[in-house]
Design an enzyme around this catalytic site. Structure first.
Site, short mmCIF file in Angstrom:
data_model
loop_
_atom_site.label_atom_id
_atom_site.label_comp_id
_atom_site.label_asym_id
_atom_site.label_seq_id
_atom_site.Cartn_x
_atom_site.Cartn_y
_atom_site.Cartn_z
N ARG A 1 0.82 -1.22 0.00
CA ARG A 1 0.00 0.00 0.00
C ARG A 1 0.85 1.27 0.00
O ARG A 1 0.46 2.27 -0.58
CB ARG A 1 -0.94 -0.01 1.20
CG ARG A 1 -2.08 -0.98 0.99
CD ARG A 1 -2.99 -1.04 2.17
NE ARG A 1 -4.25 -1.67 1.79
CZ ARG A 1 -5.15 -2.11 2.67
NH1 ARG A 1 -4.93 -1.98 3.95
NH2 ARG A 1 -6.27 -2.67 2.25
N LYS B 1 -18.98 -15.85 3.56
CA LYS B 1 -20.41 -15.60 3.78
C LYS B 1 -21.15 -15.10 2.55
O LYS B 1 -20.66 -14.24 1.82
CB LYS B 1 -20.56 -14.55 4.89
CG LYS B 1 -20.32 -15.13 6.28
CD LYS B 1 -20.14 -14.03 7.30
CE LYS B 1 -21.45 -13.63 7.93
NZ LYS B 1 -21.28 -12.50 8.87
N GLY C 1 -9.98 -8.63 0.64
CA GLY C 1 -8.84 -8.77 1.53
C GLY C 1 -8.16 -10.12 1.44
O GLY C 1 -6.99 -10.23 1.07
N GLY D 1 -12.98 -3.96 1.34
CA GLY D 1 -14.38 -3.57 1.47
C GLY D 1 -14.80 -2.55 0.43
O GLY D 1 -15.91 -2.62 -0.11
P1 ADP Z 1 -12.40 -11.66 0.99
O1 ADP Z 1 -11.71 -11.08 2.20
O2 ADP Z 1 -11.46 -11.89 -0.15
O3 ADP Z 1 -13.62 -10.88 0.58
P2 ADP Z 1 -13.88 -13.51 2.62
O4 ADP Z 1 -13.47 -12.76 3.84
O5 ADP Z 1 -15.29 -13.46 2.19
O6 ADP Z 1 -12.93 -13.14 1.40
O7 ADP Z 1 -13.56 -15.07 2.85
C1 ADP Z 1 -12.30 -15.57 3.14
C2 ADP Z 1 -12.37 -16.72 4.10
O8 ADP Z 1 -13.27 -17.73 3.66
C3 ADP Z 1 -11.03 -17.40 4.26
O9 ADP Z 1 -10.54 -17.19 5.56
C4 ADP Z 1 -11.32 -18.88 4.00
O10 ADP Z 1 -10.67 -19.76 4.91
C5 ADP Z 1 -12.82 -18.96 4.19
N1 ADP Z 1 -13.40 -20.10 3.46
C6 ADP Z 1 -13.42 -20.31 2.14
N2 ADP Z 1 -13.98 -21.50 1.85
C7 ADP Z 1 -14.35 -22.05 3.03
C8 ADP Z 1 -14.98 -23.30 3.41
N3 ADP Z 1 -15.35 -24.18 2.48
N4 ADP Z 1 -15.17 -23.52 4.72
C9 ADP Z 1 -14.79 -22.62 5.66
N5 ADP Z 1 -14.20 -21.44 5.36
C10 ADP Z 1 -13.97 -21.16 4.07
MG MG Z 2 -12.11 -11.21 4.30
#
Ligand code: ADP
Ligand code: MG
Length: 392
Positions: free
Chosen positions: A35, A195, A346, A369
């Site tokens: 960053r 989620k 992230g 975000g």
């Molecule tokens: P980002 O930060 O890129 O938007 P998220 O925060 O939505 O992504 O999700 C990332 C998390 O999702 C990771 O920590 C990963 O371990 C978890 N994850 C992905 N697939 C699974 C799964 N099948 N079961 C449990 N956790 C999962």
């Molecule tokens: Mg995340």
């Protein structure tokens, strides 16, 4: 959105909101300076155009007041090396900071302490905004990762000084807007992560624009459950089953591609029990921690033949080696995509960096975000503030 290049900065003091929210190690050292490096082009441009001084502002972490562990001192040191010029850290006390800034020699680069040391920051307090504005004559917003928050250093100050978007912010807006202008069938979105509810706004806004939406990660578990499949102890989101179900029977349902196989294991700390199972044949115990090889194949083919691809959200628990395959395979496919490839989020960005394919991806968003909120189609407050006329 007014652009940096339209500002006449010669001989003028410029306040720059940058995103220096970098991870610090146990000794207070900068662990990842991505960053800080991303802020350099705008700063160099301003120095090169003859700004009389630059006052830089950023938050770091979430301190609730002055906290030495969240000082920007390590950022000042790293930035000084990157710019190859001194970067002085200003005193926390704002009147002292203002005096020190006005006494600094022509062309100085000065860094304000962590904006979250001041209670007015997150409250978007007008008085704190005025005190920030009193440090300069012009304002440049370059902290894309912070523009989704209405804080004093992103909104209040922008309303008080003639303001413009820095080079990093311009590039982010240009790239993410181009995704929202897609209409053809050759745009593929890949969503995963933890989620559904975090991403429902993005799904809604992207579905009409994409040819295909590939869903993996824990997010897919909720969709598969909505289809009636047994998911064992897999991470699902009970409150989102209904919305998943309505998407699967809705107008754009034919665009949604779900995993056909998954990697199940007894638990996260027993990766040696991992096995590939076909969706619908999940064992009663255990949980899905990654997409399976047939899904990797299908997703990879779709991504490699797309003209534009956007990816957010890991395909599995990539933090555990055994469950990282699906995520790294998708990273590889996104890197191979002959068209334009974008990654945001992230954990997704962390996964892409770890995968080793990052340098073959066209755009890796610096805003977690913020990139998602932008793709939800929202006007972000820190960008909206740049559109408004200044009443300086
Ligand atoms: P980002 O930060 O890129 O938007 P998220 O925060 O939505 O992504 O999700 C990332 C998390 O999702 C990771 O920590 C990963 O371990 C978890 N994850 C992905 N697939 C699974 C799964 N099948 N079961 C449990 N956790 C999962
Ligand atoms: Mg995340």
């Amino acid at each position: 959105m007014r652009e940096l290049q339209s500002l006449d900065v010669r001989g003028r003091a410029v306040l720059v909101r940058a995103d220096f929210n970098v991870p610090l190690g146990p000794m207070g050292e900068v662990v990842d300076d991505t960053r800080i490096r991303a802020a350099v082009p705008t700063l160099r441009w301003l120095v090169g155009q003859g700004a009389s001084r630059l006052v830089l502002a950023s938050h770091l972490g979430r301190p609730k007041g002055p906290d030495a562990r969240c000082s920007l001192r390590p950022v000042a040191d790293r930035l000084s090396k990157l710019l190859d010029m001194p970067v002085a850290l200003l005193p926390v006390e704002l009147d002292e900071a203002r005096l020190a800034a006005s006494a600094a020699p022509e062309g100085s680069v000065l860094l304000l302490e962590n904006t979250r040391f001041y209670p007015g920051e997150t409250a978007n307090d007008a008085e704190f905004g005025r005190r920030l504005a009193s440090l300069a004559e012009l304002f440049v917003q370059d902290a894309f990762g912070s523009v989704h928050r209405a804080h004093a250093s992103t909104v209040a100050v922008a309303r008080l000084l003639p303001s413009a978007a820095g080079l990093l912010l311009q590039r982010e807006v240009e790239v993410l807007s181009s995704l929202l202008q897609q209409t053809g069938g050759s745009f593929t979105a890949v969503l995963g992560g933890a989620k559904v509810s975090d991403k429902i706004g993005v799904i809604d806004n992207l579905l009409p624009r994409v040819g295909a939406l590939l869903i993996g990660g824990a997010m897919a578990n909720t969709f598969l459950l909505a289809q009636g499949h047994r998911m064992g102890a897999s991470l699902i989101e009970p409150d989102a089953v209904e919305v998943a179900s309505s998407l699967l029977s809705g107008e754009w349902s034919r665009k949604i591609l779900l995993p056909s196989d998954l990697v199940f294991a007894e638990s996260l700390d027993r990766p040696e029990t991992a096995q590939t199972v076909q969706v619908g044949q999940a064992p009663g115990n255990g949980a899905a921690y990654d997409i399976g090889p047939a899904t990797v194949q299908a997703f990879g083919e779709k991504i490699r033949t797309s003209e534009t691809v956007f990816w957010n959200g890991p395909m599995g628990v990539f933090e555990t080696e055994r469950f990282a395959r699906g995520t790294y395979a998708v990273a590889s496919a996104v890197a191979d995509c002959p068209g334009f490839s974008v990654v945001g989020g992230g954990d997704s960005v962390a996964a892409v960096e770890r995968s080793g394919y990052a340098d073959r991806i066209d755009h890796i968003s610096t805003g977690g975000g913020a990139s998602l909120e932008f793709l939800e189609g929202r006007l972000l407050p820190g960008i909206a503030a740049l559109e408004e006329p200044a009443h300086a």
